[in-house]
Design an enzyme around this catalytic site. Structure first.
Site, PDB file in Angstrom:
ATOM      1  N   ASP A 231       0.885  -1.245  -0.033  1.00 39.35           N
ATOM      2  CA  ASP A 231       0.069   0.008   0.000  1.00 39.35           C
ATOM      3  C   ASP A 231       0.671   1.140  -0.014  1.00 39.35           C
ATOM      4  OD1 ASP A 231      -2.489   1.272   0.623  1.00 39.35           O
ATOM      5  OD2 ASP A 231      -1.690   1.982   2.430  1.00 39.35           O
ATOM      6  N   GLU A 272       1.308  -0.307  -5.024  1.00 38.96           N
ATOM      7  CA  GLU A 272       0.415   0.868  -5.378  1.00 38.96           C
ATOM      8  C   GLU A 272       1.178   1.932  -5.582  1.00 38.96           C
ATOM      9  OE1 GLU A 272      -3.534   3.161  -3.399  1.00 38.96           O
ATOM     10  OE2 GLU A 272      -1.858   2.482  -2.193  1.00 38.96           O
TER      11      GLU A 272
END
Length: 549
Positions: A231, A272
């Site tokens: 993330d 990401e």
């Protein structure tokens, strides 16, 4: 409908690093990694299936629905056929979404136990499904014991695990937001790029780096996960006023990637990194994570389906293909942070052509749960993450209790059961696309060669996918008008071997999206080959296999 002639010439694009670099730790000597083929299905455990009736999805519920994702039968056609699931955060956390972790070593109790997760992995592996978990390295939750110790005791060994300032710095976050937050305990401030309840970890501290390497190794060795979705990776290390994409961030990713591959050479990591700049994306290769989400291409695919113009899609595929290592960028349409595909496009025909284009690209594509049945969901985020719509039974078959979040209004008519037996449904379109992709090495792991069109309307795009003696021609018409295409002078080096080729229709949507078909002669006129396709329907898709006569 008007008809037009489209000519194609080969648009040769060299990929930097056309295969996994041999210097990438843990790769040398391996057979083709599992993540170089197949499709990954993104699951929000909270919203997928509830086994205990408390209204919150859980790991046991997910286990009960694994056959929907992949039943282990590659030709049965009753499952999606995905060989990977990505679980949004399942660590113990503060909020419903899980991105504010309070314990990196244990499963959120509402989702089940650590043993439930291990059992999930065992059952998934029986079906050929790999399990990757969301890893949140940039920040913790404010209730994490590490932060609480640092907050309350300036002498705590965890104090330097976070960034502090005695005065409020004159510094905004990367998109102009407040990033320094007042301590609730004393007159000081701490750094949290996303939210005051998510303080950033300080990766300048070697202890933080060591701890997070320990975390990923634990999930691989003790929990048996197959890899990680990282993330918010651009924000790991701040260097002065450079708050994203810093050299320190790349160093941390390299160290984490190396630790993961050393523990499990067959693992998979995907990051990401939402900056759409190709120049920025290049800095994350070659030896950090295995792959990164192709945000620019996702936007371009959705725009092409919405507008009918293929020009932006062509440009983004060309950039990714030329500047990123082959097979190490991951296509998708939307995810848990973006309005759902059907909400954006509002039209199943457009959603079908978007899925067709995306699933015929290289790399590990990602499908967000419910996308395959056309679930809707606008902002705010809770509405993008509503319970899976399984049937028209009570609560859409998601739970016997009260769902944690209300269902979408169309759940009684738009659900898995309603689409399961309909050959023309969106669900079965996804199933067929993935089955065709899985069945052919050219489509799941072969390199891509774009074909440049002189189509003045700019609605049709085509490319080749090849592997060994197998080649596919992919044709997509994003536009609302029918078209006629002629492929001209494809140099013989673009096709394996020599001699005559013929076309075989592997899949078309609608059934007769492409009418006609011609012969490839790999020595046509001494120069190349010619293919004639009489008609490409509006919003039509065709996958044509080229085989020797």
């Amino acid at each position: 409908m008007s008809r037009f002639v489209v000519g194609f010439i080969l648009f040769a694009l060299s990929c930097s690093g056309g295969t996994v670099p041999t210097h990438l730790p843990g790769v040398q000597g391996l057979a083709t990694p599992w993540w170089r083929s197949g499709v990954c299905y993104e699951v929000f455990v909270r919203s997928f299936a509830d086994a205990d009736g408390d209204g919150v999805g859980d790991l046991r519920g997910l286990i009960s629905r694994l056959d929907y994702i992949n039943d282990g039968n590659p030709v049965g056609g009753k499952s999606l056929g995905a060989n990977c699931i990505w679980l949004m955060p399942i660590d113990k956390s503060m909020s419903y979404h899980g991105y504010d972790v309070v314990d990196y070593y244990h499963v959120e109790p509402r989702y089940g136990t650590d043993d439930d997760f291990r059992n999930l992995v065992t059952e998934a592996h029986k079906r050929g499904i790999h399990v990757i978990v969301d890893f949140v390295p940039n920040h913790t939750g404010s209730q994490n014991p590490w932060f609480q110790a640092a907050l309350r005791d300036p002498g705590s060994p965890y104090r330097d695990w976070y960034r502090w300032s005695k005065t409020l710095p004159d510094q905004k976050g990367p998109w102009g937001q407040e990033a320094w937050h007042k301590s609730p305990v004393r007159d000081e401030y701490y750094y949290g790029v996303f939210w005051h309840e998510m303080p950033d970890l300080n990766y300048e501290n070697p202890s933080v780096r060591a701890e997070m390497q320990k975390v990923v190794k634990y999930w691989l060795k003790d929990m048996h996960a197959d890899g990680f979705r990282f993330d918010a990776i651009p924000y790991l290390v701040e260097e002065g006023n450079q708050l994203q994409h810093s050299r320190g961030t790349h160093d941390v990713l390299r160290q984490l990637g190396n630790a993961i591959r050393a523990e499990d050479p067959a693992s998979f990591t995907v990051g990401e990194m939402s900056d759409e700049s190709p120049a920025v994306m290049e800095t994350y290769y070659p030896d950090q994570l295995d792959s990164y989400f192709a945000f620019g291409l996702a936007r371009a695919t959705m725009n092409a389906a919405a507008s009918g113009s293929a020009r932006g899609f062509f440009k983004e595929v060309a950039l990714a293909n030329a500047r990123c290592p082959s097979g190490r960028w991951s296509p998708f349409l939307t995810n848990h942070d973006q309005p759902r595909v059907m909400t954006v496009l509002g039209d199943e025909v457009k959603a079908r052509v978007a899925a067709s284009a995306m699933l015929m690209l290289p790399g590990m594509p990602f499908v967000y749960y419910g996308e395959e049945i056309g679930m809707v969901g606008p902002k705010p985020d809770e509405l993008i993450r509503t319970p899976m719509q399984w049937s028209s039974e009570a609560n859409a078959g998601f739970t016997t209790g009260k769902p944690w979040e209300p269902l979408q209004p169309d759940w009684k008519t738009k659900n898995v059961a309603a689409q399961d037996s309909s050959r023309q449904s969106l669900l079965n379109h996804y199933r067929t696309l993935i089955q065709v992709r899985n069945a052919h090495p050219a489509l799941n792991s072969g390199p891509l060669t774009l074909l440049q069109t002189d189509d003045t309307t700019g609605t049709i795009v085509a490319w080749l996918r090849s592997s060994g003696d197998e080649t596919f021609l992919i044709v997509v018409n994003f536009g609302p008008r029918h078209g006629r295409i002629v492929t001209q002078v494809i140099p013989s080096g673009s096709l394996p071997g020599g001699g005559l080729y013929r076309t075989e229709w592997a899949y078309a949507d609608p059934d007769h999206a492409c009418v006609g078909g011609g012969y490839f002669n790999n020595g046509f006129g001494g120069n190349g080959a010619v293919l004639l396709v009489d008609l490409v329907e509006a919003h039509g898709f065709c996958a044509l296999r080229l085989s020797r006569r």
